[in-house]
Design a protein around this motif. Structure first.
Motif, PDB file in Angstrom:
ATOM      1  N   THR A  95       0.824  -1.214   0.000  1.00 10.60           N
ATOM      2  CA  THR A  95       0.000   0.000   0.000  1.00 10.60           C
ATOM      3  C   THR A  95       0.858   1.265   0.000  1.00 10.60           C
ATOM      4  N   ASN A  96       0.287   2.313  -0.581  1.00 15.64           N
ATOM      5  CA  ASN A  96       1.019   3.583  -0.668  1.00 15.64           C
ATOM      6  C   ASN A  96       1.279   4.191   0.708  1.00 15.64           C
ATOM      7  N   ASP A  97       0.333   4.031   1.643  1.00 19.88           N
ATOM      8  CA  ASP A  97       0.521   4.563   2.989  1.00 19.88           C
ATOM      9  C   ASP A  97       1.742   3.954   3.670  1.00 19.88           C
ATOM     10  N   VAL A  98       1.790   2.632   3.676  1.00 23.67           N
ATOM     11  CA  VAL A  98       2.878   1.936   4.369  1.00 23.67           C
ATOM     12  C   VAL A  98       4.218   2.237   3.722  1.00 23.67           C
ATOM     13  N   SER A  99       4.262   2.294   2.397  1.00 28.06           N
ATOM     14  CA  SER A  99       5.527   2.556   1.714  1.00 28.06           C
ATOM     15  C   SER A  99       6.051   3.953   2.056  1.00 28.06           C
ATOM     16  N   LEU A 100       5.150   4.945   2.186  1.00 26.98           N
ATOM     17  CA  LEU A 100       5.584   6.295   2.531  1.00 26.98           C
ATOM     18  C   LEU A 100       5.985   6.390   4.002  1.00 26.98           C
ATOM     19  N   ILE A 101       5.229   5.750   4.878  1.00 29.92           N
ATOM     20  CA  ILE A 101       5.577   5.727   6.300  1.00 29.92           C
ATOM     21  C   ILE A 101       6.960   5.118   6.492  1.00 29.92           C
ATOM     22  N   THR A 102       7.300   4.142   5.642  1.00 27.58           N
ATOM     23  CA  THR A 102       8.585   3.450   5.749  1.00 27.58           C
ATOM     24  C   THR A 102       9.721   4.216   5.098  1.00 27.58           C
ATOM     25  N   PHE A 103       9.516   4.679   3.866  1.00 26.55           N
ATOM     26  CA  PHE A 103      10.641   5.168   3.073  1.00 26.55           C
ATOM     27  C   PHE A 103      10.866   6.677   3.095  1.00 26.55           C
ATOM     28  N   VAL A 104       9.887   7.480   3.502  1.00 26.58           N
ATOM     29  CA  VAL A 104      10.139   8.919   3.603  1.00 26.58           C
ATOM     30  C   VAL A 104      11.111   9.225   4.756  1.00 26.58           C
ATOM     31  N   PRO A 105      10.866   8.722   5.969  1.00 28.13           N
ATOM     32  CA  PRO A 105      11.858   8.952   7.035  1.00 28.13           C
ATOM     33  C   PRO A 105      13.219   8.350   6.679  1.00 28.13           C
ATOM     34  N   PHE A 106      13.209   7.201   6.036  1.00 29.22           N
ATOM     35  CA  PHE A 106      14.443   6.545   5.602  1.00 29.22           C
ATOM     36  C   PHE A 106      15.220   7.445   4.648  1.00 29.22           C
ATOM     37  N   ALA A 107      14.525   8.062   3.690  1.00 34.49           N
ATOM     38  CA  ALA A 107      15.176   8.949   2.719  1.00 34.49           C
ATOM     39  C   ALA A 107      15.779  10.165   3.405  1.00 34.49           C
TER      40      ALA A 107
END
Length: 370
Positions: A95-107
């Motif tokens: 899902t788009n929500d989970v991917s952003l929750i995961t990878f935005v802070p990571f980036a």
């Protein structure tokens, strides 16, 4: 009182759906038909997927994969591409929500470590667009896809066939955006520390995810899936169930009640059907800009059977304003917590990039329709 106000502010869409549901009850008083309004299959499948994704996120698996990919990055363009493609690809399945929750802070962490903080805004903006567009391809990519897939009864192959041209066009756009980034050599000080992944949990969650896919492919009964998922998390990780987005499930239920009632008001049904007919894609895009694409898909589905138009419109409608896709608000909230955040510059680039992407994909939709 402060906690209640904070909850209302945080869950505005949920509040809107509940208010609309309650107001509609004055037009159609509660009766036995209310229970039939709710698409229990979509609600249950969404719950199961959110539980599995919450479990995966807690294991740290996604960030570990991201770190492994970064080991091969040596230039700013490569770094940009990896950080943006991660949510694009993962959003198709988690899902788009989970991917952003995961990878935005990571980036943000990676860019800070590589002393490329000036890239945070363009990377986060493009990650948001990538997650919203990558999620188009599969039913489990976002909530409206799951709902429309189940509601329409279309096959998985038909679904993918409809959305594949837009996904390919989106990927090409992301690859081209890389050339807006100046090419420089970089060295990422990762301070590598071996993270021990909980292999048993990952295996169990992987099996659970496969079972969800079997239901999407209509090979496993939703009731059996629900029992398996519930028992699994009660035995393995009860706390994970607390991380399911119950507000989203409540939003769906609120809109189901509102739509069910309004379908029983002949004047409203005739009016909305006359507006939508033949314009499903563009009405869905427009409505998404105001109420976001998930409520737009649920609302409009009660007044048209053009599932292709709604599917394309609600997915493309995730582009545009920050509220067009609730996932976009996740990125914005994470960015605003970044030291030295510049909200004005972020929103300016976000609006320009989303507008450009929306125009291009609308042209693509027009060409495919013609």
């Amino acid at each position: 009182m402060k906690k209640i106000l904070a909850f209302i502010k945080r869950e505005t869409v949920l509040m809107v759906s509940l208010v609309l549901a309650i107001l509609s009850m004055f037009l159609v008083h509660p009766d036995r038909k209310y229970i039939s309004y709710i698409d229990w299959h979509s609600i249950t499948l969404l719950f199961c997927l959110m539980a599995v994704m919450a479990g995966f996120k807690e294991t740290g698996l996604f960030r570990t994969i991201g770190n492994a990919l970064l080991a091969h990055v040596h230039t700013t363009r490569q770094l940009f591409l990896v950080l943006v493609l991660l949510p694009f690809v993962f959003s198709m399945f988690i899902t788009n929500d989970v991917s952003l929750i995961t990878f935005v802070p990571f980036a943000i962490i990676v860019l800070s470590m590589s002393e490329k903080e000036h890239l945070i805004i363009p990377v986060v903006v493009m990650q948001t667009i990538a997650a919203n567009l990558g999620s188009m391809l599969m039913p489990m990519g976002n909530p409206q896809n799951l709902y429309l897939y189940a509601k329409s009864g279309m096959s998985l192959g038909t679904f993918a066939e409809i959305m594949l041209p837009f996904t390919i066009a989106s990927l090409l756009g992301i690859l081209l955006s890389m050339f807006f980034i100046k090419q420089h050599a970089i060295v990422i000080d990762r301070n590598d520390q071996s993270v021990k992944l909980p292999k048993k949990k990952i295996i169990l969650y992987s099996i659970a995810f496969v079972l969800c896919l079997l239901n999407v492919a209509k090979l496993l009964d939703i009731r059996i899936l629900f029992v398996i998922i519930l028992v699994l998390f009660l035995l393995v990780s009860r706390k994970t169930l607390l991380h399911v987005d119950y507000a989203l499930l409540g939003t769906f239920i609120g809109f189901f009640v509102f739509i069910g009632n309004m379908e029983r008001v002949p004047a409203f049904q005739s009016f909305l059907e006359s507006i939508i007919t033949g314009r499903e894609t563009y009405i869905a895009i427009g409505a998404s800009q105001i109420i976001s694409n998930v409520p737009a898909a649920v609302l409009l589905s009660g007044f048209t059977a053009d599932w292709r138009g709604l599917l394309v419109g609600s997915n493309l409608g995730g582009l545009g304003t920050p509220i067009a896709s609730l996932a976009s608000l996740i990125s914005l909230k994470v960015y605003l917590r970044t030291p030295g955040a510049r909200p004005g510059r972020y929103l300016l680039l976000f609006t320009a990039a989303n507008g450009a992407a929306l125009v291009l994909l609308c042209l693509c939709a027009a060409l495919l329709a013609g």
